[in-house]
Design a protein around this motif. Structure first.
Motif, PDB file in Angstrom:
ATOM      1  N   GLY A 103       0.397  -0.931  -0.351  1.00  0.00           N
ATOM      2  CA  GLY A 103       0.078  -0.014   0.079  1.00  0.00           C
ATOM      3  C   GLY A 103       1.025   1.273  -0.237  1.00  0.00           C
ATOM      4  N   ASN A 104       0.288   2.678  -0.083  1.00  0.00           N
ATOM      5  CA  ASN A 104       0.690   3.494  -0.298  1.00  0.00           C
ATOM      6  C   ASN A 104       2.400   3.639  -1.162  1.00  0.00           C
ATOM      7  OD1 ASN A 104       0.841   6.451   0.765  1.00  0.00           O
ATOM      8  ND2 ASN A 104       2.791   5.982   1.344  1.00  0.00           N
ATOM      9  N   LEU A 105       1.918   3.076  -2.762  1.00  0.00           N
ATOM     10  CA  LEU A 105       2.459   3.312  -3.597  1.00  0.00           C
ATOM     11  C   LEU A 105       2.468   4.604  -4.506  1.00  0.00           C
ATOM     12  CD1 LEU A 105       4.140   0.751  -4.846  1.00  0.00           C
ATOM     13  CD2 LEU A 105       1.442   0.002  -6.253  1.00  0.00           C
ATOM     14  N   SER A 106       3.495   4.553  -4.688  1.00  0.00           N
ATOM     15  CA  SER A 106       3.364   5.736  -6.221  1.00  0.00           C
ATOM     16  C   SER A 106       2.333   5.819  -6.865  1.00  0.00           C
ATOM     17  CB  SER A 106       5.291   6.030  -5.756  1.00  0.00           C
ATOM     18  OG  SER A 106       4.863   6.859  -7.175  1.00  0.00           O
ATOM     19  N   PHE A 107       2.036   6.739  -8.217  1.00  0.00           N
ATOM     20  CA  PHE A 107       1.729   6.713  -9.006  1.00  0.00           C
ATOM     21  C   PHE A 107       2.630   6.129  -9.833  1.00  0.00           C
ATOM     22  CE2 PHE A 107      -1.646   9.282  -7.370  1.00  0.00           C
ATOM     23  CZ  PHE A 107      -2.899   8.448  -6.359  1.00  0.00           C
ATOM     24  N   GLU A 108       4.016   6.615  -9.623  1.00  0.00           N
ATOM     25  CA  GLU A 108       4.952   5.949 -10.604  1.00  0.00           C
ATOM     26  C   GLU A 108       5.521   4.211 -10.658  1.00  0.00           C
ATOM     27  OE1 GLU A 108       4.978   9.210  -9.395  1.00  0.00           O
ATOM     28  OE2 GLU A 108       4.193   9.601 -10.759  1.00  0.00           O
ATOM     29  N   ALA A 109       5.048   3.844  -9.670  1.00  0.00           N
ATOM     30  CA  ALA A 109       5.549   2.768  -9.643  1.00  0.00           C
ATOM     31  C   ALA A 109       5.951   1.290 -10.011  1.00  0.00           C
ATOM     32  CB  ALA A 109       5.168   2.325  -8.428  1.00  0.00           C
ATOM     33  N   THR A 110       5.799   0.967 -11.335  1.00  0.00           N
ATOM     34  CA  THR A 110       6.128   0.121 -12.263  1.00  0.00           C
ATOM     35  C   THR A 110       5.725  -1.636 -12.079  1.00  0.00           C
ATOM     36  OG1 THR A 110       7.911  -0.212 -13.204  1.00  0.00           O
ATOM     37  CG2 THR A 110       6.434   1.723 -14.554  1.00  0.00           C
ATOM     38  N   GLU A 111       5.319  -2.273 -12.453  1.00  0.00           N
ATOM     39  CA  GLU A 111       5.382  -3.686 -12.174  1.00  0.00           C
ATOM     40  C   GLU A 111       6.488  -3.631 -11.753  1.00  0.00           C
ATOM     41  OE1 GLU A 111       2.760  -6.409 -13.938  1.00  0.00           O
ATOM     42  OE2 GLU A 111       0.706  -4.838 -13.988  1.00  0.00           O
ATOM     43  N   ARG A 169      -4.952   4.845 -14.271  1.00  0.00           N
ATOM     44  CA  ARG A 169      -4.050   5.655 -13.289  1.00  0.00           C
ATOM     45  C   ARG A 169      -4.578   4.362 -12.245  1.00  0.00           C
ATOM     46  NH1 ARG A 169      -3.317  11.193 -10.474  1.00  0.00           N
ATOM     47  NH2 ARG A 169      -2.605  10.201  -8.845  1.00  0.00           N
ATOM     48  N   SER A 170      -2.675   4.204 -11.569  1.00  0.00           N
ATOM     49  CA  SER A 170      -2.922   2.947 -10.675  1.00  0.00           C
ATOM     50  C   SER A 170      -3.669   3.862  -8.829  1.00  0.00           C
ATOM     51  CB  SER A 170      -1.282   3.468  -9.992  1.00  0.00           C
ATOM     52  OG  SER A 170      -1.396   2.339  -8.692  1.00  0.00           O
ATOM     53  N   ARG A 171      -4.258   2.686  -8.756  1.00  0.00           N
ATOM     54  CA  ARG A 171      -5.405   3.431  -7.588  1.00  0.00           C
ATOM     55  C   ARG A 171      -4.563   3.494  -6.188  1.00  0.00           C
ATOM     56  NH1 ARG A 171     -10.427  -0.035  -6.368  1.00  0.00           N
ATOM     57  NH2 ARG A 171     -10.119   1.550  -5.205  1.00  0.00           N
ATOM     58  N   GLY A 172      -2.450   3.257  -6.101  1.00  0.00           N
ATOM     59  CA  GLY A 172      -2.055   3.389  -5.491  1.00  0.00           C
ATOM     60  C   GLY A 172      -2.043   1.847  -4.314  1.00  0.00           C
ATOM     61  N   PHE A 173      -2.016   1.203  -4.293  1.00  0.00           N
ATOM     62  CA  PHE A 173      -1.384   0.031  -3.856  1.00  0.00           C
ATOM     63  C   PHE A 173      -1.410  -1.224  -4.974  1.00  0.00           C
ATOM     64  CE2 PHE A 173      -6.326  -0.291  -3.919  1.00  0.00           C
ATOM     65  CZ  PHE A 173      -6.675  -2.017  -4.230  1.00  0.00           C
TER      66      PHE A 173
END
Length: 92
Positions: free
Chosen positions: A6-14, A40-44
């Motif tokens: 959780g609290n994942l950056s929107f820039e974090a890719t798989e 867009r990523s939901r942050g998790f």
């Protein structure tokens, strides 16, 4: 073991997430949860690691560390709750 991040950056890719968790063992799957409307990523995300010992080491080592600029929360994912079928229109 299924791991919640959780609290994942929107820039974090798989790939970035896979690289971080691969330091501790084999990663069978990374699933970044995306918003249906915006794409867009939901942050998790969820990370699947087949070896429980390696997964537990990854959880304790990565929890509260930075991935793509944000300190993430990492723990064992809880089983998904059963969802009842909805029938008919929504009532507010």
């Amino acid at each position: 073991m299924n791991i919640y991040v959780g609290n994942l950056s929107f820039e974090a890719t798989e790939q970035i997430i896979r690289d971080e968790f691969s330091k501790f063992g084999a990663v069978s799957e990374v699933n970044v949860v995306m918003d249906r409307e915006t794409g867009r990523s939901r942050g998790f995300c969820f990370v699947e690691m087949p070896n429980e010992t390696e997964a537990r080491e990854a959880i304790t080592s990565i929890n509260l560390q930075r991935i793509a600029g944000r300190a993430v929360t990492v723990n064992e994912a809880r089983p998904r709750a059963e969802r009842s079928e909805r029938r008919g229109p929504r009532r507010y």
